[in-house]
Enzyme design. Structure first.
Site, mmCIF file in Angstrom:
data_model
loop_
_atom_site.group_PDB
_atom_site.id
_atom_site.type_symbol
_atom_site.label_atom_id
_atom_site.label_comp_id
_atom_site.label_asym_id
_atom_site.label_seq_id
_atom_site.Cartn_x
_atom_site.Cartn_y
_atom_site.Cartn_z
ATOM 1 C CB THR A 92 64.108 44.051 54.032
ATOM 2 O OG1 THR A 92 63.034 44.606 53.276
ATOM 3 C CG2 THR A 92 65.077 45.170 54.378
ATOM 4 C CG PHE A 104 67.178 44.399 58.461
ATOM 5 C CD1 PHE A 104 66.680 45.647 58.796
ATOM 6 C CD2 PHE A 104 66.301 43.465 57.923
ATOM 7 C CE1 PHE A 104 65.344 45.961 58.598
ATOM 8 C CE2 PHE A 104 64.962 43.765 57.725
ATOM 9 C CZ PHE A 104 64.479 45.016 58.062
#
Ligand code: PEP
Ligand code: MN
Length: 681
Positions: free
Chosen positions: A275, A277
């Site tokens: 992921t 961010f």
């Protein structure tokens, strides 16, 4: 020595000492980095040096192999260390003073966002006071209201894609991206007690967590996936209820923090689940020009023909390479779109600033979201090569002028006339085609864990770029060894990962394509399948390079027409492989047609490699034909290598021993490549 076994407590004490030694060495490494940062302070050069990073990774990989340690483990650790060094130097250049910041994130304590925020702060030498909010909106509101200095929100995931809600917040508020961080998501399934998976009735997680584990969830039809505001929050709820029929998906750290039992580790659909961010602030960051930066913006173009292209040309024309382009619906305007763009550049750089000005006049609307130190960048690929020969040997490769090639009626897209430049195909971090030379090596068939792992390490150390290994074998006789099938594919992929090599393996049937494409880096079509048109069409629909062997009795025209079958379906990534044809000659297994290399390079832009193993069928002829292939202008080789060739379950006669392969590679470096740059052909 007594035969006395040391007790476990003693062994653990030894382990603790080693661990603190590792930490000490990391501290020592950081001191050296600090000294380097001081030296660089006075220069103008960029702090990131991809060449140097690659050399560091190659050196530690070699060291790991020599010590018998997993190369992939060592590479993962060193990628993190290098990324930390770059951050450390960037911090120094930017004069960041450290200190205490209030950070808002979405989720409960131990959520992935919490972990990513801590990683970001540690890299910047900041202390954080972190607060979790129920929604992205609430976290952003806390920042806008001045209750937090930064907000750390997920923006995209490599499996599930973009997080729309966060993009919507960026669009509609005065928020700036001042940093980015990546986190490798490692989902596990945990419950209040050790229960069989079949006893579960509900599984809680954030919608992203459920989406990223959808294949695993399909294997549990009795359990209903239930969305929760956050992954770690789902764990907290399971821990509170203590209902043994309910489980949650989150990180193992969250499971441990809430006292849950992990029922299953690593349940994400893909191993490489990351992921990204973004770190948000209410004021934009100004970043030192020597720090590699990305700039993000929102773009709305006019509705005329070519309007988007004009905007993108502003970026490419000014030398900015784009790392992301995503279109999203424009709120309240059906069938109109806006674009989210990330590119490598820093708004503080006059060259980037003037490109942004130009972009403003080319577009209807531009909102600059910020320039910030880049973390999520794909490693650059390099052309495959063997060490170059002494300069004096490189003279005298006279290039004949290219004749006007007659256009074929059998194929159009793979025709050289359709594309002047050579097609270059990325496989892992290596480029196949163009001026590079790629060696693919490994056993005819994957036979065992030990066999493929030992071969992978050996060929990698000799300079091979790709690991080969058949798992579904097209054998002349049904009584011969048919390959280990899917189990063999797992062994091949593991050996590839451990040695840092991408893998190539043969796909024999249409119904194998999807599963093969998910695991292997190159899908090989065997000589006996060159005109299996259903298979070729299916391979044209996947985004994976295809290695197309020339059929046993096929002409070059038929071979190129077969490649056309793949390409017409959309997949342009075809590598041709000359592997010998049937002639009246019986001294060799096949007749290796090296002239095909010269012909194919003239008629097509596709890369062409040579397989002298099947081409000759006899190990003593393999090396001379390999050298000749390089001199003839091939883009690479496919070679069979086995730890004990005489015991190979298939193609024993043509498989090279380790020593023979080492000798082949050694001499190969002295052969000038005949790969004349395409423009000069
Ligand atoms: C192979 O490469 O293992 C193979 C079976 O080759 P071919 O299809 O060229 O015979
Ligand atoms: Mn073979």
């Amino acid at each position: 020595m007594s035969g006395h076994q040391p007790d476990i407590a003693g062994l653990r004490r030894g382990l603790d000492q080693v661990d603190s030694g590792i930490v000490r060495l990391i501290a020592e490494r950081r001191e050296l980095i600090a000294a380097i940062a001081k030296v660089k302070e006075h220069g103008t050069s960029a702090i990131q040096d991809p060449e140097r990073e690659r050399r560091v990774l190659d050196a530690v990989t070699a060291e790991a192999t020599a010590q018998g340690v997993s190369a992939s483990l060592v590479r993962t650790i060193f990628r993190e260390l290098i990324s930390d060094s770059v951050t450390q130097q960037a911090r120094h250049l930017n004069g960041d003073a450290g200190g205490q910041v209030r950070v808002a994130f979405q989720g409960a304590a131990h959520a992935y966002s919490d972990a990513a925020a801590r990683k970001y702060l540690a890299g910047r030498g900041l202390d954080g006071d972190l607060t979790g909010y129920r929604t992205f909106r609430e976290a952003a509101d806390a920042l806008l209201a001045g209750q937090a200095d930064l907000a750390v929100l997920p923006i995209e995931n490599t499996t599930a894609g973009s997080i729309n809600e966060v993009y919507a917040l960026l669009r509609s508020h005065e928020l700036f991206i001042v940093g980015e961080e990546t986190w490798k998501v490692d989902h596990c399934l945990a419950a209040a007690a050790e229960v069989p998976l079949s006893a579960l009735r509900r599984i809680l997680s954030h919608p992203q967590g459920l989406e990223q584990c959808s294949q695993f969830l399909q294997s549990l039809p009795g359990a209903v996936p239930t969305t929760f505001f956050d992954t770690a929050g789902a764990m907290q709820a399971v821990a509170g209820d203590r209902d043994p029929t309910v489980a949650a998906i989150a990180s193992p750290e969250a499971a441990a923090a809430y006292g849950l039992v992990v029922l299953r580790h690593n349940i994400s659909d893909t191993d490489d689940n990351y992921t990204r961010f973004v770190v948000l602030s209410t004021t934009p960051a100004v970043v030192d020009l020597r720090i590699p930066c990305k700039t993000s913006l929102i773009l709305v173009t006019g509705h005329g023909q070519g309007d988007l292209l004009r905007c993108l040309e502003v970026l490419s024309g000014s030398g900015h390479s784009m790392t992301k382009l995503e279109s999203r619906p424009r709120p309240g305007r059906p069938w109109e779109y806006m674009f989210f763009v990330d590119f490598e550049g820093n708004a503080a750089d006059p060259r980037t600033a003037s490109a942004l000005d130009e972009l403003r006049s080319a577009a209807l609307f531009v909102k600059i979201l910020g320039s910030y130190p880049a973390k999520a960048l794909r490693a650059p690929a390099r052309p495959g090569d063997v060490p170059s020969p002494p300069a004096e040997m490189l003279e005298a490769v006279a290039a004949a002028p290219r004749p006007a090639a007659a256009r074929s009626r059998q194929y159009k897209l793979v025709d050289r006339a359709a594309r002047q430049d050579d097609t270059v195909i990325r496989v892992g971090d290596v480029l196949v085609g163009g001026d590079g030379f790629v060696v693919m090596a490994g056993p005819c068939s994957v036979e065992s864990d030990e066999q493929i792992a030992a071969t992978a390490k050996f060929v990698r150390d000799q300079g091979a770029h790709v690991l080969r290994g058949g798992v579904f074998k097209p054998r002349t006789s049904p009584y011969s060894f048919q390959g280990l099938g899917w189990e063999g594919l797992d062994l091949l992929v593991t050996a590839g990962r451990e040695s840092g090599l991408p893998v190539v393996t043969e796909v024999m049937a249409v119904d194998q394509v999807a599963r093969m494409a998910a695991a292997a880096d190159i899908l090989q079509v065997g000589a006996r399948n060159m005109q299996n048109f259903d298979l070729l069409r299916e391979l044209g629909k996947v985004d994976r390079p295809v290695l197309l062997k020339r059929g046993l009795s096929s002409t070059i025209e038929e071979w190129l027409a077969a490649a056309e079958y793949v390409v017409t379906q959309g997949n342009q990534q075809v590598i041709l492989c000359e592997r010998g044809i049937r002639t009246f000659e019986s001294a060799t297994r096949n007749t290796l047609d090296l002239s095909a290399v010269a012909v194919v390079r003239e008629r097509s832009h596709l890369p062409v490699i040579v397989d002298p193993s099947h081409g000759t069928g006899a190990r003593r002829y393999v090396a001379p034909m390999a050298w000749a292939a390089r001199a003839a202008g091939a883009h690479g080789l496919l070679i069979e290598v086995h730890p004990e060739p005489e015991r190979a379950l298939s193609d024993a006669d043509q498989s090279l021993s380790f020593d023979e392969f080492a000798a082949l590679m050694h001499r190969l470096a002295a052969v000038p490549s005949g790969a004349v740059p395409s423009g000069e052909l």
